[in-house]
Design an enzyme around this catalytic site. Structure first.
Site, mmCIF file in Angstrom:
data_model
loop_
_atom_site.group_PDB
_atom_site.id
_atom_site.type_symbol
_atom_site.label_atom_id
_atom_site.label_comp_id
_atom_site.label_asym_id
_atom_site.label_seq_id
_atom_site.Cartn_x
_atom_site.Cartn_y
_atom_site.Cartn_z
ATOM 1 N N ASP A 32 31.136 19.944 58.730
ATOM 2 C CA ASP A 32 31.312 21.256 59.365
ATOM 3 C C ASP A 32 30.823 21.170 60.818
ATOM 4 O O ASP A 32 29.777 20.574 61.099
ATOM 5 C CB ASP A 32 30.517 22.312 58.586
ATOM 6 C CG ASP A 32 30.915 23.727 58.958
ATOM 7 O OD1 ASP A 32 31.434 24.442 58.080
ATOM 8 O OD2 ASP A 32 30.710 24.129 60.130
ATOM 9 N N ILE A 33 31.579 21.819 61.718
ATOM 10 C CA ILE A 33 31.253 21.757 63.142
ATOM 11 C C ILE A 33 30.027 22.614 63.497
ATOM 12 O O ILE A 33 29.381 22.375 64.527
ATOM 13 C CB ILE A 33 32.507 22.171 63.969
ATOM 14 C CG1 ILE A 33 32.461 21.585 65.367
ATOM 15 C CG2 ILE A 33 32.694 23.668 64.001
ATOM 16 C CD1 ILE A 33 33.794 21.669 66.094
ATOM 17 N N ASN A 88 34.218 31.022 50.140
ATOM 18 C CA ASN A 88 34.463 32.415 50.537
ATOM 19 C C ASN A 88 35.948 32.762 50.449
ATOM 20 O O ASN A 88 36.792 31.976 50.891
ATOM 21 C CB ASN A 88 33.975 32.629 51.975
ATOM 22 C CG ASN A 88 32.494 32.345 52.137
ATOM 23 O OD1 ASN A 88 31.709 32.628 51.242
ATOM 24 N ND2 ASN A 88 32.111 31.778 53.271
ATOM 25 N N GLN A 95 34.898 34.974 54.778
ATOM 26 C CA GLN A 95 35.844 33.899 55.123
ATOM 27 C C GLN A 95 36.330 34.077 56.555
ATOM 28 O O GLN A 95 36.782 35.168 56.928
ATOM 29 C CB GLN A 95 37.038 33.907 54.156
ATOM 30 C CG GLN A 95 37.961 32.702 54.370
ATOM 31 C CD GLN A 95 39.127 32.656 53.382
ATOM 32 O OE1 GLN A 95 39.366 33.604 52.631
ATOM 33 N NE2 GLN A 95 39.849 31.558 53.396
ATOM 34 N N HIS A 101 38.775 26.376 51.415
ATOM 35 C CA HIS A 101 37.809 25.283 51.608
ATOM 36 C C HIS A 101 36.566 25.566 50.779
ATOM 37 O O HIS A 101 36.268 26.715 50.464
ATOM 38 C CB HIS A 101 37.447 25.094 53.079
ATOM 39 C CG HIS A 101 36.985 26.345 53.753
ATOM 40 N ND1 HIS A 101 37.858 27.297 54.239
ATOM 41 C CD2 HIS A 101 35.742 26.818 54.020
ATOM 42 C CE1 HIS A 101 37.171 28.294 54.772
ATOM 43 N NE2 HIS A 101 35.887 28.040 54.649
ATOM 44 N N HIS A 103 32.449 24.806 50.869
ATOM 45 C CA HIS A 103 31.300 24.310 51.616
ATOM 46 C C HIS A 103 30.393 23.531 50.663
ATOM 47 O O HIS A 103 30.083 24.005 49.559
ATOM 48 C CB HIS A 103 30.458 25.480 52.148
ATOM 49 C CG HIS A 103 31.153 26.346 53.146
ATOM 50 N ND1 HIS A 103 30.938 26.218 54.496
ATOM 51 C CD2 HIS A 103 32.037 27.358 52.993
ATOM 52 C CE1 HIS A 103 31.659 27.130 55.145
ATOM 53 N NE2 HIS A 103 32.338 27.842 54.251
HETATM 54 P P1 AMP Z 1 34.244 30.263 56.166
HETATM 55 O O1 AMP Z 1 33.357 31.263 56.853
HETATM 56 O O2 AMP Z 1 33.933 30.068 54.724
HETATM 57 O O3 AMP Z 1 35.716 30.552 56.419
HETATM 58 O O4 AMP Z 1 33.887 28.885 56.845
HETATM 59 C C1 AMP Z 1 34.573 28.318 57.896
HETATM 60 C C2 AMP Z 1 33.769 27.116 58.314
HETATM 61 O O5 AMP Z 1 34.588 26.280 59.083
HETATM 62 C C3 AMP Z 1 32.538 27.447 59.181
HETATM 63 O O6 AMP Z 1 31.374 26.921 58.557
HETATM 64 C C4 AMP Z 1 32.851 26.759 60.501
HETATM 65 O O7 AMP Z 1 31.701 26.225 61.111
HETATM 66 C C5 AMP Z 1 33.826 25.678 60.085
HETATM 67 N N1 AMP Z 1 34.744 25.235 61.113
HETATM 68 C C6 AMP Z 1 35.533 26.006 61.883
HETATM 69 N N2 AMP Z 1 36.277 25.240 62.707
HETATM 70 C C7 AMP Z 1 35.949 23.952 62.423
HETATM 71 C C8 AMP Z 1 36.372 22.692 62.933
HETATM 72 N N3 AMP Z 1 37.273 22.601 63.905
HETATM 73 N N4 AMP Z 1 35.829 21.579 62.410
HETATM 74 C C9 AMP Z 1 34.906 21.655 61.427
HETATM 75 N N5 AMP Z 1 34.465 22.813 60.902
HETATM 76 C C10 AMP Z 1 34.973 23.949 61.396
#
Ligand code: AMP
Ligand code: ZN
Length: 135
Positions: A32-33, A88, A95, A101, A103
């Protein structure tokens, strides 16, 4: 199906580079970024499903097996004490990226990672209402 406007479709299919921990025919697992903890990773299917409601049963059946494999290996590597799986569905549930996805969040004894909620009390009327509607 892929969605041309979806960043996770592009990452999962290798069109955008990512820190990939694992890849197979169906999934890519990336760091995760904006991690909640060191090693926080995401399981991404290569096909586009907005959320769990849309996920095909065959893909759904593979996700937990992969999660188990990943956290087993990552627990050895990170030497962590436990793992949270967070998934989520919908903006109300937090979400932000609408490509399914999971986590994988490593946990260490005493860490301050906040994936908890304040426990309430199961009300009699709520229990009865829900159980009766399920019949
Ligand atoms: P959610 O809130 O469950 O939709 O989680 C989305 C997740 O995606 C968050 O933890 C972000 O930090 C992660 N995220 C968003 N863009 C990227 C990306 N380009 N590379 C890796 N993780 C990402
Ligand atoms: Zn997508």
């Amino acid at each position: 199906m892929k969605d041309d406007n979806c960043i996770f479709c592009k990452i999962a299919n290798g069109e955008i580079p990512s820190a990939t921990l694992y890849e197979d025919e169906d999934f890519r697992v990336i760091l995760d970024i904006s991690p909640a903890a060191k090693g926080h990773a995401l399981i991404l299917p290569k096909e586009h499903y907005a959320d769990l409601y849309e996920l095909e049963d065959e893909t759904a059946s593979k996700v937990l097996v992969l999660a188990k494999k990943m956290i087993t290996r990552m627990t050895e590597i990170l030497n962590c004490d436990g793992y949270n799986l967070v998934q989520n569905n919908g903006e109300a549930a937090g979400q932000t990226v609408h490509h399914f996805h999971v986590h994988l969040i490593p946990r260490f004894n005493g860490d301050k990672v906040g994936v908890a909620w304040k426990p309430g009390t199961l009300k009699d009327e709520d229990r009865e209402e829900i159980l009766s509607k399920l019949k």
